[in-house]
Design a protein around this motif. Sequence first.
Motif, short mmCIF file in Angstrom:
data_model
loop_
_atom_site.label_atom_id
_atom_site.label_comp_id
_atom_site.label_asym_id
_atom_site.label_seq_id
_atom_site.Cartn_x
_atom_site.Cartn_y
_atom_site.Cartn_z
N TYR A 102 9.37 18.40 -25.58
CA TYR A 102 8.97 19.61 -25.88
C TYR A 102 7.76 19.87 -24.07
O TYR A 102 7.92 20.58 -24.18
CB TYR A 102 8.28 20.10 -26.98
CG TYR A 102 9.41 20.95 -28.16
CD1 TYR A 102 10.09 21.92 -27.06
CD2 TYR A 102 9.14 19.54 -29.49
CE1 TYR A 102 11.53 22.16 -28.80
CE2 TYR A 102 10.41 20.83 -30.30
CZ TYR A 102 11.24 21.59 -29.69
OH TYR A 102 11.69 22.27 -30.34
N GLU A 103 6.41 18.38 -24.51
CA GLU A 103 5.66 18.54 -23.36
C GLU A 103 6.24 18.59 -22.27
O GLU A 103 5.29 19.04 -21.21
CB GLU A 103 4.87 17.26 -24.17
CG GLU A 103 3.57 17.04 -23.08
CD GLU A 103 2.81 18.10 -23.29
OE1 GLU A 103 1.53 18.91 -22.96
OE2 GLU A 103 2.73 18.42 -24.73
N GLY B 36 6.51 21.74 -20.81
CA GLY B 36 5.68 23.54 -21.08
C GLY B 36 5.95 23.71 -22.32
O GLY B 36 4.86 24.59 -22.22
N GLN B 37 5.73 23.09 -22.98
CA GLN B 37 5.98 23.32 -24.89
C GLN B 37 5.45 23.53 -25.51
O GLN B 37 5.15 22.11 -26.65
CB GLN B 37 7.43 23.63 -25.19
CG GLN B 37 8.54 24.68 -24.49
CD GLN B 37 9.74 24.82 -25.42
OE1 GLN B 37 10.09 25.37 -25.78
NE2 GLN B 37 10.70 23.83 -24.64
N HIS B 38 3.68 23.06 -24.95
CA HIS B 38 2.70 22.58 -25.47
C HIS B 38 2.12 22.76 -26.92
O HIS B 38 2.72 20.93 -27.85
CB HIS B 38 1.32 22.91 -24.92
CG HIS B 38 0.23 21.77 -25.40
ND1 HIS B 38 0.16 20.85 -25.31
CD2 HIS B 38 -1.03 22.74 -26.03
CE1 HIS B 38 -1.14 20.25 -26.01
NE2 HIS B 38 -2.00 20.79 -26.34
N SER C 85 4.76 21.08 -29.12
CA SER C 85 5.08 19.19 -28.88
C SER C 85 3.45 18.94 -29.90
O SER C 85 3.89 17.76 -30.39
CB SER C 85 4.83 18.47 -27.90
OG SER C 85 2.96 18.95 -27.18
N PHE D 299 -0.89 14.52 -25.11
CA PHE D 299 -0.43 15.82 -25.37
C PHE D 299 -2.09 16.52 -24.72
O PHE D 299 -1.63 17.63 -24.37
CB PHE D 299 0.32 16.37 -26.71
CG PHE D 299 1.65 15.68 -26.59
CD1 PHE D 299 1.81 15.00 -25.22
CD2 PHE D 299 2.12 15.45 -27.81
CE1 PHE D 299 3.22 14.50 -25.51
CE2 PHE D 299 2.98 15.42 -28.25
CZ PHE D 299 4.07 14.55 -27.28
N HIS D 300 -3.30 16.33 -25.95
CA HIS D 300 -4.08 17.21 -25.33
C HIS D 300 -5.03 17.00 -24.66
O HIS D 300 -5.21 18.17 -23.68
CB HIS D 300 -5.06 17.05 -26.79
CG HIS D 300 -4.62 17.81 -28.05
ND1 HIS D 300 -5.05 18.56 -28.37
CD2 HIS D 300 -4.39 16.37 -29.61
CE1 HIS D 300 -4.66 19.00 -29.98
NE2 HIS D 300 -4.32 17.69 -30.52
N ALA E 231 -3.14 19.03 -21.76
CA ALA E 231 -3.57 20.19 -21.45
C ALA E 231 -4.84 20.52 -21.56
O ALA E 231 -5.05 21.60 -21.01
CB ALA E 231 -3.59 20.79 -23.07
#
Length: 378
Positions: free
Chosen positions: A84-85, A88-90, A93, A117-118, A121
């Motif tokens: 997901y990450e 681009g599907q943050h 994820s 992940f954070h 972003a």
Amino acid sequence: MSRIPSLLAFAMAIATPAAALGCLWDYDTLKQERERFPTVLELVTGKFFRHSKEFYEWRIRDRQKKLEADPTNLGHLDDLAVAYEMTGQHAKSIETITAKDRLKPGVYETYSNLGTFHILAGDFELGLPYIDKALAINPDAHFGREKYQKWLVEYAMTRRASDGKLVLPLEPASPSGRESVPPLDWRVGGFARFLQDRQGESPLTRDQIQAAVTGVLGMMRFARHDNPLLLEALADLLKAGEPRIDASRLAARCYLKAAGSVPDAAAKAAYRTHAEKCLKLHQGLELSAIEAEFAVEQAEADAWYDELRAKELRWIAEGKDADAEFDRLYTREPAIGAQSGWREKAVLFSFGAAVLLLVVAAGWSVRRRARAVPLSSE
């Protein structure tokens, strides 16, 4: 006056491109740099094992199907969250990895992924506590990547503007190479300076630089290899050693890659200035020569990756297990120049071109002399 001597000199220069451009010395030294810091050039150019967006889209479908039959499989949840990450599907994820944490709290991979992940972003304050949790569980995982990820985030946070945004490069480039620090100290800047300050101004040892480089390379494998912040941090480390153990040519390539990865014209110019400064202690080594070599290396990496992506698309279209096909085919890490023998081919091509030029020049000279001689004595 015959022009053969000048043409011959030009032909000899083409036949020995390394000597003519100073590349033989540069190549030998670059080879030594690559031996000290293996895989750096491959990671910077993108010639390393990585998947296409289409592959990660396939993996999402594959892991969703597998989770229907085995909903508590932690590995499948990690794979799904990362996929997901990478597409681009943050939000998905974060949702997926958080569900895994509820299912089984206290797992290193969970906190490592969630923190990363954070951070990817830009939510540094949210990501750091999870990196701390991961470090508490396993401080040496991924060759210490988390440790250097934490320190890099802390360094970036010290360089944020008043509005909280990052301005690249994090280490400003002084115009025309003019420095406000002592001449022998300018090499240690940016992320390298930050790490040095953490240990009481002691110079970074070769082993410390190597460990930090390995940590940053680990981040590049997980995130985008052309991330300018990571490239800048890597370059800062590569140029930080003493002149005999530094990697200025690799560092210059990192800055050039960063310059090509940012849209802002001022940032591009600043990264190029950093690249030029990397070479200032190496007499006769110009940035233009590094750029020419790097362009060839980048083209090789792009062609290699295009071929890899085409194979992944074919496996997916044919309904095959893309994971299994990838593992079956790619068993050895790729290397710039290793498979194609491009340097040897370049030298052979140059030699052939020189011979051809000599033949043409000789024929031209013969025809010119023939025209100059009278056809009869009358």
